[in-house]
Design a protein around this motif. Structure first.
Motif, mmCIF file in Angstrom:
data_model
loop_
_atom_site.group_PDB
_atom_site.id
_atom_site.type_symbol
_atom_site.label_atom_id
_atom_site.label_comp_id
_atom_site.label_asym_id
_atom_site.label_seq_id
_atom_site.Cartn_x
_atom_site.Cartn_y
_atom_site.Cartn_z
ATOM 1 N N GLU A 1 -4.441 4.187 2.512
ATOM 2 C CA GLU A 1 -4.819 3.068 1.604
ATOM 3 C C GLU A 1 -4.987 1.809 2.181
ATOM 4 O OE1 GLU A 1 -2.815 6.512 -0.659
ATOM 5 O OE2 GLU A 1 -2.392 5.404 1.111
ATOM 6 N N TYR A 2 -3.924 1.644 3.318
ATOM 7 C CA TYR A 2 -4.286 0.129 4.083
ATOM 8 C C TYR A 2 -5.411 0.048 4.977
ATOM 9 C CZ TYR A 2 -2.404 -3.421 7.165
ATOM 10 O OH TYR A 2 -2.388 -4.797 7.681
ATOM 11 N N TYR B 1 0.900 -1.214 -0.174
ATOM 12 C CA TYR B 1 -0.032 0.010 -0.182
ATOM 13 C C TYR B 1 0.699 1.231 0.152
ATOM 14 C CZ TYR B 1 -3.499 -3.370 1.315
ATOM 15 O OH TYR B 1 -4.325 -4.686 1.318
#
Length: 328
Positions: free
Chosen positions: A134-135, A129
């Motif tokens: 985003e993770y 990521y």
């Protein structure tokens, strides 16, 4: 109660966590650190009393007298050395984040606050990521809905594109994405910050917002249509504003958030104005998430000079957002 991740253990996260507990132990908000209890105890140096806990109820009960530490689900690969990050600890770093998310999604904690990570170090271990944002979106099944906001005492900013090169950011910019990010931002400002009718200022992409097309057509072709669509949905929005003048004090007084076209256009003014009190907030998730607005600072880790102000602000803001959501 909030869940605080350990971040990269070779950075300043551990020491600012100790000082954050010291500052908040009486007033709150309370938090539990997800890390290795023995390792944290070894670096506490009289700043904090460490108490290993097995449950959130236990953490809540001891917070006023000790920093509660819940063991992370993956062990450290090696003993952390300040200033010397080890990709072998990537499993514990990412597990700390995943554990915090699980606690929040189960309703055991009111939100997640994340200590800084080093993306390059995690990538060496195969982390796929671009960053925390985003993770977290992937962990909460919200990929494509996440929005990054940086908030400080005198400015809030939201970049439409985030962790990509400037060239790629321009290529990715679209009317639809500006509208999506703006609508998510408006909903969050109303629900999480108590602003009944948020005022948006949308930055132009080019110098002077394109100077009517003489310095680039993107402001006319991409940004203006987004603003028109937002106005059509009843949003209070102005722009595209020239990026070189929209962050002055008189300009900032006329809006609640600046929607910017790329990462540095948003973060440079925020960090210039509010570095010590800036907070990273992830919008568009089903949980509360904040973070300090700085990185791991490997160059000063372990020297006792790291400023915990941004982490303290992140914990306080997460607590405030959680309270807004409870009463929304």
């Amino acid at each position: 109660m909030l869940a605080l991740t350990m971040g990269d253990p070779a950075g300043v996260g551990p020491e600012i966590t100790l000082w954050a507990w010291h500052a908040l132990r009486r007033s709150g908000p309370s938090f539990v650190l997800l890390a290795d209890p023995d390792w944290i105890a070894s670096i506490a140096h009289g700043v904090a009393t460490i108490r290993p806990v097995a449950s959130i109820a236990e953490a809540r009960a001891v917070f006023h007298e000790a920093l509660p530490v819940m063991a992370v689900s993956a062990p450290l690969g090696s003993t952390p050395v300040p200033g010397h990050p080890d990709p072998g600890n990537a499993g514990a770093i990412t597990a700390s984040i995943a554990d915090a998310v699980r606690l929040a999604m189960a309703g055991d904690v009111d939100g997640v606050v994340t200590n800084p990570i080093a993306k390059a170090v995690l990538k060496q271990a195969g982390f796929p990521y671009p960053g925390h944002t985003e993770y977290l979106a992937a962990l909460t099944d919200a990929s494509g809905r996440e929005v990054m906001m940086l908030a400080g005492p005198s400015l809030r900013v939201v970049p439409v594109t985030i962790h990509v090169s400037l060239r790629e950011a321009i290529e990715r910019l679209s009317t639809d994405e500006i509208v999506r990010v703006s609508l998510t931002t408006v909903a969050s400002l109303s629900r999480d910050f108590g602003i009944a009718r948020p005022r948006l200022a949308v930055a132009g992409l080019n110098p002077h917002a394109g100077e009517d097309g003489h310095m680039g057509a993107e402001d006319i072709d991409i940004i203006r249509p987004a603003i028109e669509r937002l106005r059509g949905q009843g949003i209070d929005v102005v722009g595209p504003m020239p990026p070189d003048t929209m962050f002055t004090a008189p300009a900032r007084a006329r809006y609640d958030v600046a929607v910017c076209m790329y990462h540095d256009q948003a973060l440079i003014p925020l960090k210039t104005l509010d570095m010590a009190q800036g907070v990273n907030v992830t919008l568009g998730l089903d949980l509360v998430r904040t973070s300090p607005d700085h990185g791991t600072a490997f160059d000063i880790a372990g020297q006792g000079v790291a400023d915990p102000a941004s982490l303290i602000a992140a914990l306080r803001l997460a607590g405030s957002i959680a309270e807004h959501r409870k009463t929304a």
